[in-house]
Design a protein around this motif. Structure first.
Motif, PDB file in Angstrom:
ATOM      1  N   GLN A  15      -7.542   3.732   4.517  1.00 34.62           N
ATOM      2  CA  GLN A  15      -7.596   2.669   3.559  1.00 34.62           C
ATOM      3  C   GLN A  15      -6.110   2.217   3.181  1.00 34.62           C
ATOM      4  N   LEU A  16      -5.043   2.950   3.194  1.00 31.09           N
ATOM      5  CA  LEU A  16      -3.727   2.375   2.953  1.00 31.09           C
ATOM      6  C   LEU A  16      -3.062   1.683   4.256  1.00 31.09           C
ATOM      7  N   THR A  17      -3.595   2.238   5.505  1.00 27.60           N
ATOM      8  CA  THR A  17      -2.794   1.522   6.453  1.00 27.60           C
ATOM      9  C   THR A  17      -3.760   0.172   6.996  1.00 27.60           C
ATOM     10  N   ALA A  18      -5.024   0.275   6.680  1.00 26.02           N
ATOM     11  CA  ALA A  18      -5.840  -0.744   7.018  1.00 26.02           C
ATOM     12  C   ALA A  18      -5.821  -2.096   6.027  1.00 26.02           C
ATOM     13  N   GLY A  19      -5.120  -1.815   4.698  1.00 26.48           N
ATOM     14  CA  GLY A  19      -5.039  -2.647   3.660  1.00 26.48           C
ATOM     15  C   GLY A  19      -6.550  -3.050   3.070  1.00 26.48           C
ATOM     16  N   ALA A  20      -6.972  -1.700   2.700  1.00 29.91           N
ATOM     17  CA  ALA A  20      -8.537  -1.985   1.912  1.00 29.91           C
ATOM     18  C   ALA A  20      -8.389  -2.602   0.789  1.00 29.91           C
ATOM     19  N   GLU A  21      -9.450  -2.974   0.122  1.00 31.94           N
ATOM     20  CA  GLU A  21      -9.407  -3.838  -1.178  1.00 31.94           C
ATOM     21  C   GLU A  21      -8.913  -2.629  -2.163  1.00 31.94           C
ATOM     22  N   ASP A  25      -9.689   2.759  -8.472  1.00 31.65           N
ATOM     23  CA  ASP A  25      -9.909   4.208  -8.148  1.00 31.65           C
ATOM     24  C   ASP A  25      -8.765   4.441  -7.111  1.00 31.65           C
ATOM     25  N   ASN A  26      -8.304   3.457  -6.306  1.00 31.87           N
ATOM     26  CA  ASN A  26      -7.228   3.453  -5.290  1.00 31.87           C
ATOM     27  C   ASN A  26      -5.849   2.692  -5.641  1.00 31.87           C
ATOM     28  N   ALA A  27      -5.797   2.185  -6.870  1.00 25.88           N
ATOM     29  CA  ALA A  27      -4.749   1.136  -7.014  1.00 25.88           C
ATOM     30  C   ALA A  27      -3.549   2.109  -7.123  1.00 25.88           C
ATOM     31  N   ARG A  28      -3.352   3.367  -7.920  1.00 25.72           N
ATOM     32  CA  ARG A  28      -2.235   4.168  -8.069  1.00 25.72           C
ATOM     33  C   ARG A  28      -1.580   4.215  -6.550  1.00 25.72           C
ATOM     34  N   PHE A  29      -2.616   4.750  -5.361  1.00 24.50           N
ATOM     35  CA  PHE A  29      -2.042   4.663  -4.362  1.00 24.50           C
ATOM     36  C   PHE A  29      -1.353   4.034  -3.535  1.00 24.50           C
ATOM     37  N   PHE A  30      -1.754   2.673  -3.675  1.00 26.90           N
ATOM     38  CA  PHE A  30      -1.434   1.434  -2.990  1.00 26.90           C
ATOM     39  C   PHE A  30       0.158   1.232  -3.945  1.00 26.90           C
ATOM     40  N   ALA A  31      -0.031   1.157  -5.155  1.00 22.17           N
ATOM     41  CA  ALA A  31       1.441   1.153  -5.852  1.00 22.17           C
ATOM     42  C   ALA A  31       2.413   2.058  -5.417  1.00 22.17           C
ATOM     43  N   ASP A  32       2.174   3.150  -5.119  1.00 30.89           N
ATOM     44  CA  ASP A  32       3.442   4.344  -4.509  1.00 30.89           C
ATOM     45  C   ASP A  32       2.549   5.213  -3.520  1.00 30.89           C
TER      46      ASP A  32
END
Length: 203
Positions: A15-21, A25-32
Motif C-alpha cells: 500500500q505504501l509503495t504503490a500509493g494506495a488510496e 484506516d491507513n492515513a496515519r501510516f502515510f503521514a509517517d
C-alpha cells in the motif's frame, strides 16, 4: 503463526509503495511511514528467522549458526518491540482502539523487549537454560498478532464485529494464549531435564 503478521506487513508495505488510496484506516501510516516500515521489516525477520532458532535439526548441526543468527535477531526483535511501542504512543488511534487496548499493547510490547534483553544477558553469562526460556517468552509475545487473528475470527463468527472493549479482550486473549503455551514449553518435563543437564555441565 508467522504467516499472519508477515502477510499483513507485506500488504501494508505494498500500500505504501504503490500509493494506495488514503483512508481513515491507513492515513496515519502515510503521514509517517518510517515507524511502520521499521516495524514490518523487523517483525518479518524476527518471526521467520526466529522460528529457525528453535528447530532441533538446525541446532544439532552446530552452535555457530545459532549464535550468529541470534546476534542478528536480538536487534531486530528489539526494533519490532520498540517500534510497536512508538506507534502505540504516537500514532492516532483507530476508533475501535481504546485506553485498554493501548495499555495492553504497552505492557506486552515492553515485556517482549524486556524478555529479549534478559535472554541476551543470560547467554552472555552462559546461563543457557534461562536464555532459552526468556527467548521463548519474547518470541511468543512477538507472535501475538498471529494468534489474535484466530481470536478475532472466533469473536466475529460467534458475536459479530468488535467494539472497543471486545477489541481489547481479543488482543489480550491472543497474547495470553501464547504466553501460556510458552510457559508450558519452558516447564514441561523434557525442558526441566535439559535445564538440569545444562546446570550440571556448567559446574
Amino acid at each position: 503463526m508467522s504467516v499472519v503478521p508477515v502477510a499483513a506487513g507485506a500488504f501494508r508495505i505494498t500500500q505504501l509503495t504503490a500509493g494506495a488510496e488514503v483512508t481513515p484506516d491507513n492515513a496515519r501510516f502515510f503521514a509517517d511511514p518510517v515507524p511502520v516500515v521499521v516495524h514490518i521489516v523487523s517483525v518479518t525477520v524476527y518471526c521467520v528467522a526466529g522460528a529457525l532458532q528453535f528447530a532441533p535439526g538446525l541446532r544439532a548441526r552446530g552452535r555457530g549458526w545459532h549464535r550468529v543468527a541470534g546476534r542478528v535477531l536480538v536487534p531486530f526483535g528489539l526494533a519490532a518491540a520498540l517500534s510497536g511501542l512508538w506507534m502505540t504512543l504516537f500514532y492516532p488511534r483507530p476508533e475501535v482502539v481504546g485506553d485498554l487496548t493501548t495499555a495492553f499493547r504497552l505492557v506486552f510490547g515492553s515485556a517482549m523487549a524486556g524478555a529479549i534483553v534478559l535472554g541476551f544477558a543470560a547467554v552472555r553469562r552462559r546461563e543457557f537454560a534461562r536464555h532459552r526460556a526468556w527467548m521463548i517468552r519474547g518470541y511468543a509475545i512477538g507472535l501475538g498478532a498471529g494468534t489474535q487473528a484466530f481470536t478475532f475470527a472466533f469473536w466475529y463468527v460467534a458475536v459479530g464485529p468488535v467494539d472497543t472493549l471486545s477489541n481489547a479482550m481479543m488482543m489480550l486473549a491472543g497474547w495470553l494464549i501464547n504466553v501460556v503455551v510458552a510457559e508450558w514449553i519452558i516447564r514441561r518435563p523434557d525442558a526441566r531435564r535439559r535445564r538440569r543437564a545444562a546446570a550440571g555441565g556448567s559446574r
